[in-house]
Write a protein that holds these residues in place. Structure first.
Motif, PDB file in Angstrom:
ATOM      1  N   VAL A  80      14.598 -12.210 -37.710  1.00 51.16           N
ATOM      2  CA  VAL A  80      13.945 -11.992 -39.004  1.00 51.16           C
ATOM      3  C   VAL A  80      13.044 -13.191 -39.294  1.00 51.16           C
ATOM      4  CG1 VAL A  80      14.303 -11.586 -41.473  1.00 51.16           C
ATOM      5  CG2 VAL A  80      15.967 -10.700 -39.812  1.00 51.16           C
ATOM      6  N   HIS A  85      18.586  -0.708 -36.559  1.00 53.96           N
ATOM      7  CA  HIS A  85      17.286  -0.853 -37.225  1.00 53.96           C
ATOM      8  C   HIS A  85      17.433  -0.570 -38.720  1.00 53.96           C
ATOM      9  CE1 HIS A  85      13.141   0.098 -38.387  1.00 53.96           C
ATOM     10  NE2 HIS A  85      12.784  -0.670 -37.371  1.00 53.96           N
ATOM     11  N   GLU A  86      18.199   0.457 -39.066  1.00 52.45           N
ATOM     12  CA  GLU A  86      18.452   0.774 -40.478  1.00 52.45           C
ATOM     13  C   GLU A  86      19.204  -0.380 -41.161  1.00 52.45           C
ATOM     14  OE1 GLU A  86      20.770   4.123 -43.208  1.00 52.45           O
ATOM     15  OE2 GLU A  86      20.964   4.191 -41.020  1.00 52.45           O
ATOM     16  N   THR A 141      12.431  -6.691 -46.536  1.00 48.57           N
ATOM     17  CA  THR A 141      11.205  -6.187 -45.928  1.00 48.57           C
ATOM     18  C   THR A 141       9.967  -6.353 -46.802  1.00 48.57           C
ATOM     19  OG1 THR A 141      11.750  -3.943 -46.640  1.00 48.57           O
ATOM     20  CG2 THR A 141      12.417  -4.588 -44.413  1.00 48.57           C
ATOM     21  N   GLU A 176      16.811  -3.222 -41.769  1.00 49.02           N
ATOM     22  CA  GLU A 176      15.845  -2.887 -42.823  1.00 49.02           C
ATOM     23  C   GLU A 176      16.462  -2.913 -44.218  1.00 49.02           C
ATOM     24  OE1 GLU A 176      12.192   0.131 -42.826  1.00 49.02           O
ATOM     25  OE2 GLU A 176      14.132   1.077 -42.516  1.00 49.02           O
ATOM     26  N   THR A 177      17.734  -2.547 -44.323  1.00 50.04           N
ATOM     27  CA  THR A 177      18.345  -2.447 -45.649  1.00 50.04           C
ATOM     28  C   THR A 177      19.229  -3.635 -46.020  1.00 50.04           C
ATOM     29  OG1 THR A 177      20.223  -1.205 -44.756  1.00 50.04           O
ATOM     30  CG2 THR A 177      18.369   0.072 -45.605  1.00 50.04           C
ATOM     31  N   ASP A 190       9.517  -9.687 -41.785  1.00 47.33           N
ATOM     32  CA  ASP A 190       9.450  -8.746 -40.677  1.00 47.33           C
ATOM     33  C   ASP A 190      10.671  -8.977 -39.799  1.00 47.33           C
ATOM     34  OD1 ASP A 190       6.901  -7.666 -41.333  1.00 47.33           O
ATOM     35  OD2 ASP A 190       5.905  -9.349 -40.330  1.00 47.33           O
TER      36      ASP A 190
END
Length: 89
Positions: free
Chosen positions: A8, A60-61, A70, A64-65, A74
């Protein structure tokens, strides 16, 4: 067992005060020639079972959460290595 790495980083347009502080300190410590420093986070996930498309989609989920903001960060998701279990002694 496989290791999946989630890196990240702040988006390029977001100021990175921690990276700037490191960059300013490097010459004082004798490390010249570094033009820029960006600081990020690395998450190493040990995954049970195969790392197939479904597992990567779930990771990936998660990234992202939960692992990344986000709006300002990135992230990348990659499989780093596959480990085999040691036989019981």
């Amino acid at each position: 067992m496989a290791r999946v790495v989630v890196d990240v980083m702040l988006k390029p347009e977001i100021l990175d005060p921690q990276g700037q502080a490191v960059q300013r300190a490097l010459p004082r410590l004798g490390f010249d020639g570094i033009a820029d420093v960006r600081q990020g986070k690395r998450f190493e996930l040990e995954v049970e079972g195969p790392v197939d498309d479904a597992a990567l989609a779930r990771i990936h989920e998660m990234a992202e959460t939960f692992l990344a903001n986000t709006v300002i960060e990135d992230f990348t998701v990659k499989v780093e290595e596959t480990r085999t279990a040691e036989p019981a002694k």
